[in-house]
Scaffold this motif. Structure first.
Motif, short mmCIF file in Angstrom:
data_model
loop_
_atom_site.label_atom_id
_atom_site.label_comp_id
_atom_site.label_asym_id
_atom_site.label_seq_id
_atom_site.Cartn_x
_atom_site.Cartn_y
_atom_site.Cartn_z
N THR A 1 38.81 -23.46 -21.49
CA THR A 1 40.21 -23.89 -21.29
C THR A 1 40.36 -24.30 -19.83
O THR A 1 39.55 -23.91 -18.97
CB THR A 1 41.21 -22.74 -21.53
OG1 THR A 1 40.96 -21.72 -20.55
CG2 THR A 1 41.09 -22.14 -22.93
N GLU B 1 42.62 -23.26 -17.84
CA GLU B 1 42.92 -22.07 -17.04
C GLU B 1 41.61 -21.38 -16.64
O GLU B 1 41.42 -20.99 -15.48
CB GLU B 1 43.79 -21.07 -17.83
CG GLU B 1 45.18 -21.57 -18.20
CD GLU B 1 45.20 -22.68 -19.26
OE1 GLU B 1 44.35 -22.63 -20.20
OE2 GLU B 1 46.02 -23.61 -19.16
N ARG C 1 39.80 -23.35 -14.02
CA ARG C 1 40.38 -23.17 -12.68
C ARG C 1 39.89 -21.86 -12.05
O ARG C 1 39.61 -21.81 -10.85
CB ARG C 1 41.91 -23.19 -12.74
CG ARG C 1 42.51 -24.53 -13.16
CD ARG C 1 42.32 -25.63 -12.10
NE ARG C 1 42.73 -26.93 -12.60
CZ ARG C 1 41.94 -27.99 -12.75
NH1 ARG C 1 40.66 -27.93 -12.41
NH2 ARG C 1 42.41 -29.13 -13.22
N ILE C 2 39.81 -20.82 -12.85
CA ILE C 2 39.34 -19.52 -12.33
C ILE C 2 37.89 -19.67 -11.85
O ILE C 2 37.52 -19.19 -10.78
CB ILE C 2 39.46 -18.42 -13.41
CG1 ILE C 2 40.93 -18.20 -13.77
CG2 ILE C 2 38.82 -17.11 -12.95
CD1 ILE C 2 41.16 -17.33 -15.00
#
Ligand code: NCD
Ligand code: ZN
Length: 489
Positions: A103, A105, A108-109
């Protein structure tokens, strides 16, 4: 002549077709000249490298840095430090972290974690049933490529269904993006493992018995069929079996754009070692019988296998040494030991340094669209250089690994040939065998320099694949069903 930052003198520059004595000039992040001593510009720093070989920095297509998710096994900082120590300047990192890189998200992590990297990197996004609608979004977000865990392995990500794999390839084919496949047949593995467990087997050999070569042969065949049908680019991860090499040869002869890696452990270890090392050697696909070692070497030599990757898969020592093989985590660290291990084989006369750079750097650079910028020591390329001392001897020690995972089947192995300095885009990240601590964070994504030429997708005129890309409503270009030429479908 304008002053440059660094001139390296006295070394031999290695490429796949020659080894030449030459000086190398570096300005900023790039190589600006390679040539005779007398032609070099004045430099801020002059480095004598007499007796050393300059190799384009190794590019490892397969590492697991466990970050985010498993900081007791590895982090971006420690894993990339291990890479720098191993002469590796670019890594491609796998998505079976927690959260898995499927994903935006989660991506990004991971990108945040990768800000600590000592070396340049690509990020493989996850191709699975749940991510199939997000592939383009993930590409826009910064992934360089995808990984499909067709055989179950660490992280227990469900294998994509064949339908999802086909759809993923249909989406990625026209974009030219390559997908890494862990090719083992999940259903065979799972049934066999259950049978072994039911029979009370807990020994290391039971792991191999649960993952026979046919699981790999079948999965590679299936993946190549889907790749050929769609025109998608694929990359076979950790090729372990002699018996499936013919599939690569045949698929290539038919025009499939398939690349493949093997790892030092499949070339140099076999069941003889497993009897003493047990769970330390547990990994997927398994290390097999001695009869597989030489054909894999031969396949590297003749180009059937393109490259060496490591499948750097760190775990804590206690997770690798449990008495029950099914409770030992799969994989072990490798990014730091690959170069000394392979250089030792070069010293033994099994391959030349020119062969080695083809496997360690040139071919991975080509597979991932980086060649020219990386994978070569030439003006205009990134100054990514592994300085190698072919005469230095030593013994690999798991306790001295930079990786958090201080457990390795290579522990105690005598080697000859070490990287002694690693230059990444003009800056030393390892010097005199030591990490340059404050270079954490110098590594960056290769996405901006990646150039994957568009592939020629096949069978896109087929109604079933065309409809996948048809947005809701009737598009202007839709062919009325009655006019479809079914003879071509
Ligand atoms: C890898 C891991 O630990 O993440 N383990 C392994 O045995 N190879 C996963 C993988 O590459 O399959
Ligand atoms: Zn794998």
């Amino acid at each position: 002549m304008k002053e440059v930052d660094l001139v390296i003198r006295g070394a031999q520059v290695v490429s796949p077709d020659r080894i030449v004595p030459a000086a190398v000039a570096v300005a900023g992040e790039q190589i600006v000249a390679v040539g005779h001593d007398d032609t070099m510009p004045p430099a801020r720093e002059e480095l004598r490298a007499d007796g050393l070989y300059l190799l384009p920095g190794a590019i490892d297509s397969h590492v697991h840095f466990r970050d985010p998710g498993y900081p007791h096994k590895e982090t971006w900082k420690t894993g990339s430090a291990a890479a720098a120590l191993g002469g590796v300047t670019t890594v491609f990192e796998m998505p079976n972290t927690h959260p898995a890189t499927g994903t935006i998200e989660a991506l990004r992590i991971k990108q945040k974690a990768a800000e600590a990297s000592y070396v340049d990197f690509g990020i493989h996004g996850l191709l699975g049933d749940d991510t199939i609608d997000r592939l383009e979004e993930l590409l826009e977000g910064g992934v360089t490529s995808f990984k499909a865990f067709v055989g179950n392995t660490f992280g227990n990500l469900p294998a994509p269904t064949d339908g999802a794999l086909l759809e993923g390839f249909e989406t990625l084919a026209p974009l030219g993006i390559r997908t890494v496949v862990h090719a083992e047949n999940s259903s065979i593995l799972q049934r066999r493992q259950k049978q072994m467990q039911a029979a009370g087997r807990i020994d290391a050999m039971a792991h191999l018995a649960a993952r026979p070569a046919v699981a790999e042969i079948e999965a590679i065949g299936r993946v190549l069929t889907l790749a050929e049908w769609t025109g998608a680019r694929v990359h076979i991860a950790h090729h372990s079996a002699a018996d499936s090499l013919y599939l690569l040869r045949e698929a290539r002869a038919r025009g499939v754009d398939v690349t493949a890696e093997t790892c030092p452990q499949y070339l140099l270890l076999n069941t003889d070692h497993m009897r003493t090392l047990g769970g330390v050697m547990r990994l997927n696909p398994p290390i097999r019988e001695p009869r597989h070692n030489q054909p894999l070497w031969d396949a590297l030599m003749d180009g059937t296998l393109d490259m060496i990757a490591t499948d750097h898969a760190p775990h804590a020592p206690e997770e690798k040494t449990r008495p029950n093989i099914w409770e030992c985590d799969c994989g072990f660290p490798g990014v730091e030991t690959q170069m000394p291990l392979m250089l030792t084989e070069v010293n033994r006369g099994r391959a030349s340094l020119m062969d080695y750079v083809r496997w360690s750097s040139v071919n991975p650079a080509k597979a991932w669209g980086l060649y020219g910028t990386k994978g070569v020591i030439a003006p205009g390329a990134h100054a990514d250089i592994a300085f190698v001392d072919m005469s230095r001897t030593g013994v690999l020690s798991q306790n001295k690994l930079q990786s958090i995972s201080k457990i390795s089947p290579w522990n105690g192995r005598a080697v000859q040939g070490y990287p002694v300095h690693t230059l990444l885009r003009g800056r030393f990240v390892m010097r005199e065998g030591r990490l340059v601590q404050d270079m954490a964070g110098w590594g960056r994504s290769v996405k901006s320099v990646q150039r994957m030429p568009t592939a020629k997708p096949r069978n896109t005129e087929h109604y079933s694949s065309a409809i996948l890309r048809t947005p809701p409503g009737v598009p202007e270009t839709a062919t009325p069903v009655g006019e479809i030429d079914w003879s071509r479908a």
